[in-house]
Design a protein around this motif. Sequence first.
Motif, short mmCIF file in Angstrom:
data_model
loop_
_atom_site.label_atom_id
_atom_site.label_comp_id
_atom_site.label_asym_id
_atom_site.label_seq_id
_atom_site.Cartn_x
_atom_site.Cartn_y
_atom_site.Cartn_z
N ASP A 43 0.83 -1.20 0.00
CA ASP A 43 0.00 0.00 0.00
C ASP A 43 0.88 1.26 0.00
O ASP A 43 0.57 2.23 -0.70
CB ASP A 43 -0.93 -0.02 1.21
CG ASP A 43 -1.98 1.06 1.13
OD1 ASP A 43 -2.59 1.21 0.05
OD2 ASP A 43 -2.20 1.75 2.15
N PHE A 46 2.12 1.78 -3.45
CA PHE A 46 1.10 2.39 -4.30
C PHE A 46 1.03 3.89 -4.08
O PHE A 46 0.98 4.68 -5.04
CB PHE A 46 -0.28 1.78 -4.02
CG PHE A 46 -0.55 0.51 -4.77
CD1 PHE A 46 -0.43 0.44 -6.13
CD2 PHE A 46 -0.95 -0.63 -4.09
CE1 PHE A 46 -0.68 -0.73 -6.82
CE2 PHE A 46 -1.21 -1.80 -4.76
CZ PHE A 46 -1.08 -1.85 -6.12
N VAL A 47 1.04 4.32 -2.82
CA VAL A 47 0.96 5.75 -2.51
C VAL A 47 2.19 6.49 -3.04
O VAL A 47 2.08 7.58 -3.61
CB VAL A 47 0.78 5.97 -0.99
CG1 VAL A 47 0.91 7.43 -0.63
CG2 VAL A 47 -0.56 5.43 -0.54
N ILE A 50 1.90 6.87 -6.77
CA ILE A 50 0.97 7.95 -7.11
C ILE A 50 1.68 9.30 -6.97
O ILE A 50 1.57 10.17 -7.85
CB ILE A 50 -0.27 7.88 -6.21
CG1 ILE A 50 -1.10 6.64 -6.54
CG2 ILE A 50 -1.12 9.14 -6.33
CD1 ILE A 50 -2.12 6.30 -5.49
N ALA A 69 -2.34 8.42 -12.31
CA ALA A 69 -2.27 8.36 -10.85
C ALA A 69 -3.63 8.02 -10.24
O ALA A 69 -3.70 7.27 -9.27
CB ALA A 69 -1.75 9.68 -10.29
N LEU A 70 -4.70 8.54 -10.82
CA LEU A 70 -6.04 8.19 -10.32
C LEU A 70 -6.35 6.72 -10.54
O LEU A 70 -6.94 6.07 -9.67
CB LEU A 70 -7.09 9.06 -11.03
CG LEU A 70 -7.17 10.50 -10.56
CD1 LEU A 70 -8.13 11.29 -11.45
CD2 LEU A 70 -7.63 10.56 -9.12
N ALA A 73 -4.46 4.77 -8.01
CA ALA A 73 -5.07 4.93 -6.69
C ALA A 73 -6.27 4.01 -6.53
O ALA A 73 -6.43 3.37 -5.48
CB ALA A 73 -5.49 6.39 -6.48
N GLY A 76 -4.96 0.40 -6.34
CA GLY A 76 -4.28 0.19 -5.06
C GLY A 76 -5.26 0.03 -3.92
O GLY A 76 -5.06 -0.83 -3.05
N PHE A 77 -6.32 0.82 -3.91
CA PHE A 77 -7.32 0.70 -2.85
C PHE A 77 -8.01 -0.65 -2.92
O PHE A 77 -8.13 -1.35 -1.91
CB PHE A 77 -8.35 1.83 -2.97
CG PHE A 77 -9.48 1.69 -2.00
CD1 PHE A 77 -9.28 1.98 -0.66
CD2 PHE A 77 -10.73 1.26 -2.41
CE1 PHE A 77 -10.32 1.86 0.25
CE2 PHE A 77 -11.76 1.13 -1.52
CZ PHE A 77 -11.56 1.43 -0.18
#
Length: 94
Positions: A43, A46-47, A50, A69-70, A73, A76-77
């Motif tokens: 996680d 992923f951040v 982004i 990036a969206l 995101a 990743g979530f």
Amino acid sequence: MTPQALVMYAIVASMHVVGLAMLLALVRLVRGPSVPDRILALDTLFVAAIAQLVLFGMYLGTAVYFEAALIIAMLGFVGTVVLSKYVLRRDIVE
């Protein structure tokens, strides 16, 4: 030194710091002592990805990287939720 050049230097320095954070998260992902540590490292990766894409989009002055990036995101979530649910219940679909 112009303000634009100062902003570009700050963006490049931030990209280096975020790259280091990605490297450290990758080390934690590989060496993590437990599965929750590895999920948290993924996680974090992923951040950081982004943040890296947003900084790269700012550096180039294009909006294409913000859309990428969206998408990362959202993926990743969903990936973090699915992995966490699997670790807790050993079943993804209820």
